[in-house]
Design an enzyme around this catalytic site. Structure first.
Site, PDB file in Angstrom:
ATOM      1  N   SER A 290       0.842  -1.188   0.000  1.00  0.00           N
ATOM      2  CA  SER A 290       0.000   0.000   0.000  1.00  0.00           C
ATOM      3  C   SER A 290       0.874   1.234   0.000  1.00  0.00           C
ATOM      4  CB  SER A 290      -0.915  -0.004   1.235  1.00  0.00           C
ATOM      5  OG  SER A 290      -1.445   1.283   1.487  1.00  0.00           O
ATOM      6  N   LYS A 291       0.353   2.356  -0.513  1.00  0.00           N
ATOM      7  CA  LYS A 291       1.119   3.589  -0.499  1.00  0.00           C
ATOM      8  C   LYS A 291       1.382   4.065   0.932  1.00  0.00           C
ATOM      9  CE  LYS A 291      -1.773   6.251  -2.782  1.00  0.00           C
ATOM     10  NZ  LYS A 291      -2.347   7.476  -3.407  1.00  0.00           N
ATOM     11  N   ARG A 292       0.602   3.542   1.885  1.00  0.00           N
ATOM     12  CA  ARG A 292       0.806   3.916   3.286  1.00  0.00           C
ATOM     13  C   ARG A 292       1.881   3.058   3.961  1.00  0.00           C
ATOM     14  NH1 ARG A 292      -4.325   4.407   1.893  1.00  0.00           N
ATOM     15  NH2 ARG A 292      -4.741   2.193   2.218  1.00  0.00           N
ATOM     16  N   ASP A 293       2.278   1.962   3.301  1.00  0.00           N
ATOM     17  CA  ASP A 293       3.332   1.114   3.851  1.00  0.00           C
ATOM     18  C   ASP A 293       4.699   1.782   3.666  1.00  0.00           C
ATOM     19  OD1 ASP A 293       1.543  -0.891   4.534  1.00  0.00           O
ATOM     20  OD2 ASP A 293       1.711  -1.860   2.569  1.00  0.00           O
TER      21      ASP A 293
END
Length: 492
Positions: free
Chosen positions: A261-264
């Site tokens: 994910s882009k949040r990872d």
């Protein structure tokens, strides 16, 4: 697949909601390579109708990211094209017109069900063991029922009328796929406030921009059985020329074998830009996530990828993102750069660290000589700050790393460094060869030290770190006066 497809038109259509995702970059790359391989058009458009999340800053970042990646687009923002505008926020009138056409042709209908009613019927379906999607309650409303709902003040959504048949299509990556009608209920195209949803805007853009192939992430596979009938309806209404072919690319997996994910950490492109990955190296690695150029070959340019790209060779299995492998491939590309190119690419990172502003001719000359010294030691450009910072920092701001000071500058170090000072302060020529010969004679031969014990303290005194470019070359670049000043400071 036919290597000479005519009229290939593909697209990349991110939303401006923050940092571009690594998986999105891989999707962009595969679309670009497919278009270039078939001498087709690569369309870049922006899905910016989510007013609560889309920002102009993110929009600017999207354009900057694609420019940094050097994935050029044939149509889209800043380029134009005959099917623009290429921002959904500027196409709302088109979506309203298409929605009206679908409604008039009875390919869509108004649905007045409240959220509570929908949930109650879903729960009843689940209890009875039936599919819990929309049950078509408003498909055949009478005029009287419509009037009654409107008198209650209900604001209807617009739903697409799915055909009562199995939806089939051939996925370019996964082969033949079928979805039974019971599992694909009528879905919403337009909210009650008149705002069009992705379910309408995305297919309408593909249709009106004459997109021939939709290559996108595996997470969107479940939306395809809804979009295929909508594309067929648009063709029937004369609003489109064809139903595009679909290909769904495998997930990019992160740590713990979970979808990245882009949040990872490491999930967003900005992380790799900030660390100093080369676009050539980063894209080369991403190309290997689900595709192979052939044999055991791993290093290739994007032009070579485009020449060899075949969508039928994309693997449907999820691909694992391996940071170490990504760094290793980037290091190979970094070592392939000419010295002047490497120097130019390091400049922004040195500037961001405050080591200099506009590069002077003297600084550039030093950087050109230093670049080959660190080229074999670096994996990413950002490492230039620690590797070369000692050459450009002012003497007043020069600091020795505390950990390296503790490890290398113990009680005996002042004696070693003092001997080094005495050995080089008398040199009549400040060259790498003379510096090395003098220090070896004084420290290895004179003090009887092993090279590591002899030169380690000197390295830390000169560069501030245990890890640096070659010591003797570094001292020549730093210059006599600055070297003697740093050696004296440690010796004292």
């Amino acid at each position: 697949m036919d290597e000479h497809l005519d009229g290939v038109r593909v697209r990349f259509c991110p939303s401006p909601t923050g940092n571009l995702h690594v998986g999105g970059v891989r999707t962009c790359l595969f679309n670009w390579a497919f278009a270039r391989h078939h001498a087709g058009a690569f369309v870049f458009r922006v899905e910016d109708t989510d007013m609560s999340r889309d920002t102009e800053e993110s929009y600017d970042n999207l354009l900057a990211s694609l420019r940094w990646l050097r994935l050029d687009w044939d149509e889209g923002p800043e380029v134009g094209g005959e099917f623009g505008p290429y921002r959904q926020s500027q196409r709302l009138e088109l979506y309203a017109d298409v929605a009206a056409s679908l409604l008039e042709a009875r390919r869509a209908y108004y649905c007045y069900c409240s959220q509570q009613e929908l949930e109650e019927r879903r729960q009843a379906a689940r209890t009875a063991g039936r599919p819990s999607g929309y049950d078509g309650h408003c498909r055949t409303l009478t005029r009287g029922q419509v009037t009654a709902y409107e008198q209650e003040g209900r604001r209807p959504v617009l739903r697409f009328r799915m055909p009562d048949r199995t939806v089939t299509f051939t996925d370019l990556v996964r082969g033949d796929i079928a979805f039974e009608a019971d599992n694909v209920p009528d879905y919403v195209l337009v909210r009650g406030n008149g705002h069009p949803l992705y379910t309408l805007t995305n297919p309408v853009d593909d249709a009106t921009m004459q997109i021939s192939h939709v290559l996108r992430g595996e997470d969107l596979l479940s939306s395809t059985p809804r979009q295929v009938p909508l594309h067929e309806a648009l063709v029937d209404l004369g609003l489109s020329e064809r139903v595009p072919q679909f290909g769904h690319l495998p997930f990019v997996m992160g740590p713990g074998n979970k979808k990245l994910s882009k949040r990872d950490p490491g999930g967003g492109l900005a992380t790799y830009q900030e660390r100093g990955f080369l676009p050539e190296g980063f894209l080369n690695y991403l190309a290997l996530l689900g595709w192979s150029i052939g044999g055991d070959r791993e290093i290739f340019s994007m032009q070579e990828m485009a020449e060899a790209f075949d969508i039928s060779r994309v693997n449907a299995t999820a691909a694992q993102f391996d940071l170490k492998k990504c760094e290793a491939i980037n290091a190979i590309w970094l070592r392939s750069l000419a010295a002047d190119d490497l120097a130019d690419r390091m400049v922004p990172y040195l500037q961001a660290a405050g080591l200099f502003g506009d590069v002077t001719p003297e600084q550039r000359a030093v950087l050109l000589e230093a670049a080959p010294l660190v080229q074999e030691r670096m994996q990413v450009l950002g490492e230039a700050v620690e590797m070369l910072g000692f050459l450009f920092v002012s003497e007043e701001a020069f600091r020795i790393d505390p950990t390296d000071r503790e490890k290398m500058l113990g009680n005996e170090a002042s004696r070693v460094v003092a001997a080094a000072y005495d050995a080089v302060c008398v040199l009549d020529a400040w060259t790498t060869a003379r510096i090395e010969a003098s220090l070896r004679a004084a420290l290895v031969d004179g003090l009887g030290l092993k090279p590591r014990n002899a030169f380690g303290p000197v390295r830390v005194a000169i560069t501030g770190r245990r890890i640096s470019p070659p010591l003797f070359e570094s001292m020549e670049l730093l210059g006599r006066e600055r070297c003697l000043r740093r050696l004296a400071a440690v010796a004292e």
